[in-house]
Design a protein around this motif. Structure first.
Motif, PDB file in Angstrom:
ATOM      1  N   PHE A 508      16.042 -60.594 -42.449  1.00  0.00           N
ATOM      2  CA  PHE A 508      17.191 -60.884 -41.503  1.00  0.00           C
ATOM      3  C   PHE A 508      17.984 -62.203 -41.951  1.00  0.00           C
ATOM      4  N   GLU A 509      17.077 -63.133 -41.927  1.00  0.00           N
ATOM      5  CA  GLU A 509      17.599 -64.454 -42.427  1.00  0.00           C
ATOM      6  C   GLU A 509      18.250 -64.593 -43.533  1.00  0.00           C
ATOM      7  N   GLN A 510      17.580 -63.634 -44.611  1.00  0.00           N
ATOM      8  CA  GLN A 510      18.311 -63.587 -45.914  1.00  0.00           C
ATOM      9  C   GLN A 510      19.793 -62.828 -45.971  1.00  0.00           C
ATOM     10  N   ALA A 511      19.811 -61.633 -44.982  1.00  0.00           N
ATOM     11  CA  ALA A 511      20.866 -60.895 -44.949  1.00  0.00           C
ATOM     12  C   ALA A 511      21.833 -61.951 -44.315  1.00  0.00           C
ATOM     13  N   LEU A 512      21.795 -62.867 -43.271  1.00  0.00           N
ATOM     14  CA  LEU A 512      22.699 -63.810 -42.869  1.00  0.00           C
ATOM     15  C   LEU A 512      23.059 -64.925 -43.926  1.00  0.00           C
ATOM     16  N   GLU A 513      22.233 -65.228 -44.606  1.00  0.00           N
ATOM     17  CA  GLU A 513      22.540 -66.062 -45.777  1.00  0.00           C
ATOM     18  C   GLU A 513      23.669 -65.646 -46.822  1.00  0.00           C
ATOM     19  N   ARG A 514      23.211 -64.127 -47.054  1.00  0.00           N
ATOM     20  CA  ARG A 514      24.250 -63.685 -47.863  1.00  0.00           C
ATOM     21  C   ARG A 514      25.487 -63.539 -47.386  1.00  0.00           C
ATOM     22  N   LEU A 515      25.705 -63.253 -46.268  1.00  0.00           N
ATOM     23  CA  LEU A 515      26.980 -63.186 -45.407  1.00  0.00           C
ATOM     24  C   LEU A 515      27.720 -64.626 -45.365  1.00  0.00           C
ATOM     25  N   ASP A 516      26.941 -65.488 -45.169  1.00  0.00           N
ATOM     26  CA  ASP A 516      27.585 -66.961 -45.480  1.00  0.00           C
ATOM     27  C   ASP A 516      28.057 -67.242 -46.754  1.00  0.00           C
ATOM     28  N   ARG A 517      27.511 -66.645 -47.632  1.00  0.00           N
ATOM     29  CA  ARG A 517      27.858 -67.117 -49.303  1.00  0.00           C
ATOM     30  C   ARG A 517      28.954 -66.352 -49.776  1.00  0.00           C
ATOM     31  N   ALA A 518      28.971 -65.193 -49.043  1.00  0.00           N
ATOM     32  CA  ALA A 518      30.042 -64.087 -49.693  1.00  0.00           C
ATOM     33  C   ALA A 518      31.645 -64.774 -49.604  1.00  0.00           C
ATOM     34  N   PRO A 519      32.182 -64.726 -50.748  1.00  0.00           N
ATOM     35  CA  PRO A 519      33.550 -65.118 -50.728  1.00  0.00           C
ATOM     36  C   PRO A 519      34.497 -64.422 -49.871  1.00  0.00           C
ATOM     37  N   GLN A 520      35.681 -65.187 -49.213  1.00  0.00           N
ATOM     38  CA  GLN A 520      36.624 -64.730 -48.499  1.00  0.00           C
ATOM     39  C   GLN A 520      37.763 -64.407 -49.155  1.00  0.00           C
ATOM     40  N   LEU A 521      38.114 -63.083 -49.795  1.00  0.00           N
ATOM     41  CA  LEU A 521      39.355 -62.844 -50.513  1.00  0.00           C
ATOM     42  C   LEU A 521      40.535 -62.721 -49.677  1.00  0.00           C
ATOM     43  N   ALA A 522      41.846 -63.361 -50.644  1.00  0.00           N
ATOM     44  CA  ALA A 522      42.888 -63.457 -49.802  1.00  0.00           C
ATOM     45  C   ALA A 522      43.791 -62.453 -50.274  1.00  0.00           C
ATOM     46  N   LEU A 523      43.979 -61.283 -49.311  1.00  0.00           N
ATOM     47  CA  LEU A 523      45.071 -60.419 -49.944  1.00  0.00           C
ATOM     48  C   LEU A 523      46.526 -60.654 -49.963  1.00  0.00           C
ATOM     49  N   PRO A 524      47.230 -60.210 -51.033  1.00  0.00           N
ATOM     50  CA  PRO A 524      48.554 -60.634 -51.192  1.00  0.00           C
ATOM     51  C   PRO A 524      49.322 -59.722 -50.248  1.00  0.00           C
ATOM     52  N   LEU A 525      50.597 -60.390 -49.797  1.00  0.00           N
ATOM     53  CA  LEU A 525      51.483 -59.705 -49.074  1.00  0.00           C
ATOM     54  C   LEU A 525      52.547 -58.595 -49.839  1.00  0.00           C
ATOM     55  N   THR A 526      52.512 -57.481 -49.153  1.00  0.00           N
ATOM     56  CA  THR A 526      53.436 -56.538 -49.951  1.00  0.00           C
ATOM     57  C   THR A 526      54.489 -55.907 -49.030  1.00  0.00           C
ATOM     58  N   GLN A 527      55.582 -55.433 -49.457  1.00  0.00           N
ATOM     59  CA  GLN A 527      56.567 -54.808 -48.677  1.00  0.00           C
ATOM     60  C   GLN A 527      56.816 -53.354 -48.780  1.00  0.00           C
ATOM     61  N   GLU A 528      56.048 -52.666 -49.658  1.00  0.00           N
ATOM     62  CA  GLU A 528      56.240 -51.348 -49.827  1.00  0.00           C
ATOM     63  C   GLU A 528      54.759 -50.763 -50.041  1.00  0.00           C
ATOM     64  N   HIS A 529      54.619 -49.833 -48.989  1.00  0.00           N
ATOM     65  CA  HIS A 529      53.233 -49.209 -49.066  1.00  0.00           C
ATOM     66  C   HIS A 529      53.404 -47.996 -48.247  1.00  0.00           C
ATOM     67  N   ALA A 530      52.531 -47.082 -48.393  1.00  0.00           N
ATOM     68  CA  ALA A 530      52.719 -45.564 -47.913  1.00  0.00           C
ATOM     69  C   ALA A 530      52.667 -45.652 -46.506  1.00  0.00           C
ATOM     70  N   LEU A 531      51.928 -46.737 -45.860  1.00  0.00           N
ATOM     71  CA  LEU A 531      52.121 -46.649 -44.227  1.00  0.00           C
ATOM     72  C   LEU A 531      53.171 -47.596 -43.743  1.00  0.00           C
ATOM     73  N   ILE A 532      53.922 -48.014 -44.545  1.00  0.00           N
ATOM     74  CA  ILE A 532      54.925 -49.029 -44.323  1.00  0.00           C
ATOM     75  C   ILE A 532      56.235 -48.174 -44.329  1.00  0.00           C
ATOM     76  N   ARG A 533      57.008 -48.094 -43.144  1.00  0.00           N
ATOM     77  CA  ARG A 533      58.388 -47.111 -43.069  1.00  0.00           C
ATOM     78  C   ARG A 533      59.596 -48.063 -43.525  1.00  0.00           C
ATOM     79  N   PRO A 534      60.572 -47.491 -44.037  1.00  0.00           N
ATOM     80  CA  PRO A 534      61.826 -48.226 -44.567  1.00  0.00           C
ATOM     81  C   PRO A 534      62.333 -49.006 -43.269  1.00  0.00           C
TER      82      PRO A 534
END
Length: 561
Positions: A508-534
């Motif tokens: 359990f301690e090892q799993a918590l350490e892996r979560l702390d070391r996991a990189p936080q990915l920054a997602l780019p903003l987009t204006q066009e997507h299937a879920l986004i309406r005109p």
């Protein structure tokens, strides 16, 4: 009323003034009692008794004299009986047959004629009031109650309490007790207070061992006895003690219950405990006197900066003063009597007494008892019965609670969760708890169920505790972690619950350490997507909503459509 006294001549004898002497002689002539004369004149009754003796002696001389005055002639009392202003210098020798005059003979009480009957009533322990009432009813007694009370008080005497003087052979008996030591600086509080003074005295030689302690307990009480035995170089046959809780659990005249730790220590040294009767300290008067002697002579007016300093002083005082004194009743030196007694003391055993802690436990349904989170076999004690367990430093003994018979002896385990149960005594009959525990382990995963099955196959019903412990881990940690820990335990032959729990906690301690070391990915903003309406659709939706609101509410001009 107060009267002055004049000292006569050079004889140093206090005599009354002339008018008081005349008054006393006049009242005596009229038959007044000493009590009545004391009330009228205020003169002390001892002085009245002295003048009464003079009066009676002169009356006797006048009766035998041939020149006795005629009866009809009246003379003043002072002239008829002149009081002596100075006693004759040479006192004549007493007659050969004259008996000593007792002070009580001078006072003739009205109760004197009934002396024999009153003495019988006094021997019956009747009080003066009851005796006075019977005198009035049975004998027509006319005097006052005070006269009877004084007469009874003179007859009644209290015999001093008698004690038997006991004699003991050499090495037969020792006596122990607690007292109070001298004020000593307490290191915890920084204040002076009195510790407890332990004294053991050999009854024959009166040689004593003294030690002060801050606190007492069953073990401290027994250890002080051991120190005393080693100090004397041997033990006595009997030890007389008070009924304090450290030595006697239940005081009783016929069968006192001795503390088991204390009794075991005495048995190790071949000594028999002989508790004194309740509220009878004179049975151990030797140690009582030794404590008082220590307090009045050695410790009176002293203060000590530590408990060790007081013990060192007591040892010095015993060796240099107490042991060298001449005992009052024996008229011999204490040290000399001790040298005579020492060869007769019982030899000490080669090893000291092993102290233990005694607890009471119930035999579990797996025939074991639990001590410090470890289990030990208790057969032949039946399941559900109570047994006494003596816990030593490295071993423990299981004994019958009623007879103290030794049932089992086991090495003591220091690690929690240990089991001391032979294979031949392990019950392997499965129960509903077994099936339920295996089913709950199967919900976690196949490896967890396999580990629990292995625990039951190896330990039987004793393994139920470990099985339920593994199942309980899934309530605190993710099931996949518990399953992974069980797989690790099977591969590495770890079959104890605490080992599985340690693996789960580490994963359990090892799993918590892996979560702390996991990189936080920054997602780019987009204006066009299937879920986004005109944007046009969002504008049409806003206009429709505005028109709908305008059509359902009246306008500000008051017009309606």
């Amino acid at each position: 009323m107060f009267f002055s006294f004049e000292q006569e001549g050079d004889q140093g004898v206090n005599v009354l003034k002339q008018h008081l002497q005349s008054t006393i002689f006049t009242l005596l002539e009229r038959g007044a009692s000493q009590h009545k004369i004391h009330e009228l004149t205020g003169v002390d009754r001892k002085t009245i008794r002295r003048y009464q003796a003079i009066y009676e002696s002169q009356q006797a001389v006048g009766a035998n004299s041939p020149t006795t005055a005629p009866t009809g002639v009246a003379e003043p009392a002072g002239a008829r009986i002149p009081p002596p202003q100075a006693p004759p210098s040479p006192r004549p020798p007493a007659p050969a047959r004259a008996a000593p005059v007792k002070p009580f003979d001078f006072a003739r009480s009205a109760s004197e004629p009934h002396r024999e009957w009153i003495e019988q009533q006094v021997r019956l322990q009747r009080n003066a009031q009851a005796i006075y009432q019977d005198l009035v009813d049975q004998f027509g007694f006319t005097a006052s109650y005070d006269s009877v009370k004084r007469f009874v008080r003179a007859l009644r005497h209290v015999d001093p309490e008698q004690f038997d003087r006991l004699a003991f052979i050499v090495g037969e008996e020792s006596q122990v007790d607690y007292g109070e030591g001298a004020p000593t600086l307490d290191p915890k509080t920084g204040r002076y207070r009195k510790p407890r003074l332990f004294v053991m005295t050999l009854r024959y030689s009166r040689r004593s061992f003294r030690r002060v302690v801050w606190k007492s307990s069953k073990q401290v009480w027994a250890q002080l006895h051991e120190e005393a035995f080693r100090y004397f170089g041997g033990s006595t046959q009997y030890v007389v003690l008070d009924n304090l809780r450290e030595g006697v659990i239940t005081p009783d005249l016929y069968e006192p219950e001795i503390n088991r730790l204390y009794a075991a220590m005495l048995e190790h040294y071949g000594v028999v405990a002989d508790p004194a009767r309740v509220r009878d300290p004179n049975r151990k008067g030797t140690v009582e006197h030794a404590i008082k002697h220590t307090q009045d002579t050695a410790l009176k007016g002293r203060r000590f900066e530590s408990i060790e300093a007081q013990n060192e002083f007591l040892m010095h005082w015993e060796e240099n003063w107490a042991a060298r004194r001449i005992h009052g009743s024996a008229r011999r030196q204490v040290q000399a009597m001790f040298q005579e007694e020492k060869p007769h003391l019982q030899a000490l055993p080669l090893t000291g007494f092993r102290y233990f802690k005694e607890v009471v436990r119930t035999v579990n349904d797996d025939t074991t008892v639990s001590i410090d989170r470890s289990n030990y076999a208790a057969r032949p004690a039946p399941i559900g019965s109570l047994v006494c367990v003596r816990v030593y430093d490295t071993t423990l003994e299981i004994r019958d609670r009623r007879t103290q018979e030794l049932l089992r002896t086991h090495p003591r385990h220091t690690e929690p969760g240990s089991l001391e149960l032979p294979e031949s005594e392990r019950p392997f009959n499965p129960s509903r708890q077994t099936s339920l525990a295996l089913a709950s382990a199967g919900d976690i995963g196949p490896r967890a169920k396999a580990l629990c099955q292995h625990l039951f196959d190896a330990e039987g019903r004793v393994g139920h505790r470990g099985m339920w412990g593994i199942v309980a881990l899934a309530k605190k940690y993710p099931t996949w972690l518990v399953e992974q820990a069980c797989d690790h335990a099977l591969r590495h032959h770890l079959y104890r619950y605490r080992q599985v729990r340690a693996v789960v906690e580490r994963l359990f301690e090892q799993a918590l350490e892996r979560l702390d070391r996991a990189p936080q990915l920054a997602l780019p903003l987009t204006q066009e997507h299937a879920l986004i309406r005109p944007a046009a659709e969002y504008g049409a939706l806003f206009n429709a909503g505005a028109q709908h609101s305008a059509g359902t509410h009246p306008s500000t001009t008051g017009e309606t459509e």
